[in-house]
Design an enzyme around this catalytic site. Structure first.
Site, short mmCIF file in Angstrom:
data_model
loop_
_atom_site.label_atom_id
_atom_site.label_comp_id
_atom_site.label_asym_id
_atom_site.label_seq_id
_atom_site.Cartn_x
_atom_site.Cartn_y
_atom_site.Cartn_z
N TYR A 70 0.83 -1.21 0.00
CA TYR A 70 0.00 0.00 0.00
C TYR A 70 0.87 1.26 0.00
O TYR A 70 0.55 2.26 -0.64
CB TYR A 70 -0.97 -0.01 1.19
CG TYR A 70 -2.20 -0.84 0.91
CD1 TYR A 70 -2.33 -2.14 1.43
CD2 TYR A 70 -3.21 -0.37 0.07
CE1 TYR A 70 -3.44 -2.91 1.14
CE2 TYR A 70 -4.32 -1.14 -0.22
CZ TYR A 70 -4.43 -2.41 0.30
OH TYR A 70 -5.54 -3.17 -0.01
N GLN A 105 -15.12 3.44 -8.15
CA GLN A 105 -14.58 2.25 -7.46
C GLN A 105 -13.13 2.52 -7.05
O GLN A 105 -12.53 1.74 -6.33
CB GLN A 105 -14.61 1.02 -8.36
CG GLN A 105 -16.00 0.64 -8.84
CD GLN A 105 -15.94 -0.47 -9.87
OE1 GLN A 105 -15.94 -1.67 -9.55
NE2 GLN A 105 -15.88 -0.08 -11.14
N ASN A 106 -12.57 3.61 -7.55
CA ASN A 106 -11.15 3.86 -7.36
C ASN A 106 -10.87 4.39 -5.96
O ASN A 106 -11.68 5.11 -5.37
CB ASN A 106 -10.64 4.85 -8.42
CG ASN A 106 -10.77 4.28 -9.82
OD1 ASN A 106 -10.90 3.06 -9.99
ND2 ASN A 106 -10.79 5.13 -10.82
N HIS A 123 -15.29 2.14 -2.78
CA HIS A 123 -14.30 1.21 -2.20
C HIS A 123 -13.33 1.92 -1.27
O HIS A 123 -12.26 1.40 -0.97
CB HIS A 123 -13.53 0.49 -3.32
CG HIS A 123 -14.41 -0.46 -4.10
ND1 HIS A 123 -14.07 -0.93 -5.35
CD2 HIS A 123 -15.61 -1.00 -3.82
CE1 HIS A 123 -15.03 -1.71 -5.78
NE2 HIS A 123 -15.99 -1.77 -4.89
N CYS A 157 -2.00 -0.01 22.83
CA CYS A 157 -2.64 -1.35 22.81
C CYS A 157 -2.16 -2.21 21.65
O CYS A 157 -2.58 -3.35 21.51
CB CYS A 157 -4.16 -1.18 22.71
SG CYS A 157 -4.70 -0.56 21.09
N GLY A 194 -13.89 2.76 -17.75
CA GLY A 194 -12.68 2.13 -17.23
C GLY A 194 -12.91 1.08 -16.18
O GLY A 194 -12.15 0.99 -15.21
N THR A 195 -13.98 0.27 -16.35
CA THR A 195 -14.16 -0.82 -15.39
C THR A 195 -14.42 -2.12 -16.13
O THR A 195 -15.09 -2.17 -17.16
CB THR A 195 -15.30 -0.54 -14.39
OG1 THR A 195 -15.37 -1.61 -13.44
CG2 THR A 195 -16.65 -0.38 -15.09
N ALA A 238 -10.28 6.76 -21.43
CA ALA A 238 -10.92 7.84 -20.66
C ALA A 238 -10.39 9.21 -21.08
O ALA A 238 -11.17 10.14 -21.32
CB ALA A 238 -10.67 7.60 -19.18
#
Ligand code: APR
Length: 249
Positions: A70, A105-106, A123, A157, A194-195, A238
């Protein structure tokens, strides 16, 4: 080469639509240099096992590996710039206040940086931190105050920091999905950009729009799993297609 006749038909539809929704996926950010998930040659998943990196189990299994992935993706997003497609959507929204809703969704922030700050994030947000566990304190600690590490953790913790994205197997944020459903149900034209349409329930928004009477336009250089829902298929990217569709409206 884009088909000018198709573009003209879609522009005509957009002119007549009081409400437009743009539903975007990873291909929207591809021309900004951010890898998509499933494109055969460049897709991230081609190099990684999604379950190992984008799931709670995978994160718990090896937090350092997931966090490093990430961190690399975050650096890529921060170095990227919105492309002409992002800017075309944002400029249209400025010219026609209240007429366009972007549902994405990005997990990057390129729509927002281009100006669509009210983008519905299905998301989540990869640049946001959150705790892996619920913080046990009445006044929850702030992940930003976590002790440095890979991943950062609570010095008190030991709670781990995770990215604020929806992982495989997790439910989508209810408020975002409700907003997305309202947007696709209420629009005259749904631009699907773009999906691959491979991931549900997000992909189901397209048939929802169609059933509610929207004119569905898919913008993608490749076929997708939801092409049969389309009234128009615009073969293109796009950054090429969106300016050609929107800039003169
Ligand atoms: N312009 C438009 N579309 C493009 C471009 C481009 N420049 N480049 C690639 N595409 C298309 C590909 O043809 C493909 O159909 O974008 C799509 C990308 O598909 P995926 O990689 O599957 O991305 P997406 O559909 O957004 O994935 C959905 O899956 O892994 C999860 O949470 C992740 O949000 C993601 C979800």
């Amino acid at each position: 080469m884009m088909d000018e006749a198709v573009l003209a038909r879609v522009r005509e539809r957009l002119r007549g639509a009081t409400s437009v929704c743009a539903f975007t996926g990873a291909g929207m950010s591809a021309e900004s240099g951010i890898a998509t998930f499933r494109d055969a040659l460049t897709g991230l998943w081609a190099r990684f096992d999604p379950a190992q990196l984008a799931s709670e189990e995978g994160f718990r299994d090896d937090p350092a590996r997931a966090w490093a992935w990430y961190a690399e993706r975050r650096a890529g997003v921060r170095a990227a710039e919105p492309n002409a497609g992002h800017h075309a959507l944002a400029a249209f929204a400025r010219r026609h206040p209240g007429r366009l809703t972007v549902v994405s969704q990005n997990v990057d922030d390129l729509h927002q940086r281009a100006g669509n700050t009210d983008t519905v994030r299905l998301h989540g947000d990869m640049l946001a931190d959150r705790w892996l566990q619920r913080c046990p304190r009445a006044q929850a600690c702030d992940p930003a105050d976590a002790a440095p590490g890979t991943p950062p953790r609570c010095a008190e913790c030991g709670n781990l920091v995770r990215p604020g994205v929806v992982w495989f197997g997790e439910v989508l944020p209810g408020a975002a999905f409700d907003a997305a459903e309202r947007a696709v149900r209420g629009c005259g034209v749904l631009l699907v950009v773009g999906t691959s349409g491979a991931v549900w329930p997000a992909a189901g928004l397209v048939s929802l729009a169609r059933m509610a009477g929207a004119h569905v336009v898919i913008v993608n250089p490749q076929p997708s799993e939801i092409d049969d829902e389309a009234d128009e298929l615009v073969a293109g990217t796009a950054a090429e297609v969106l300016p050609a569709l929107l800039d003169t409206l």
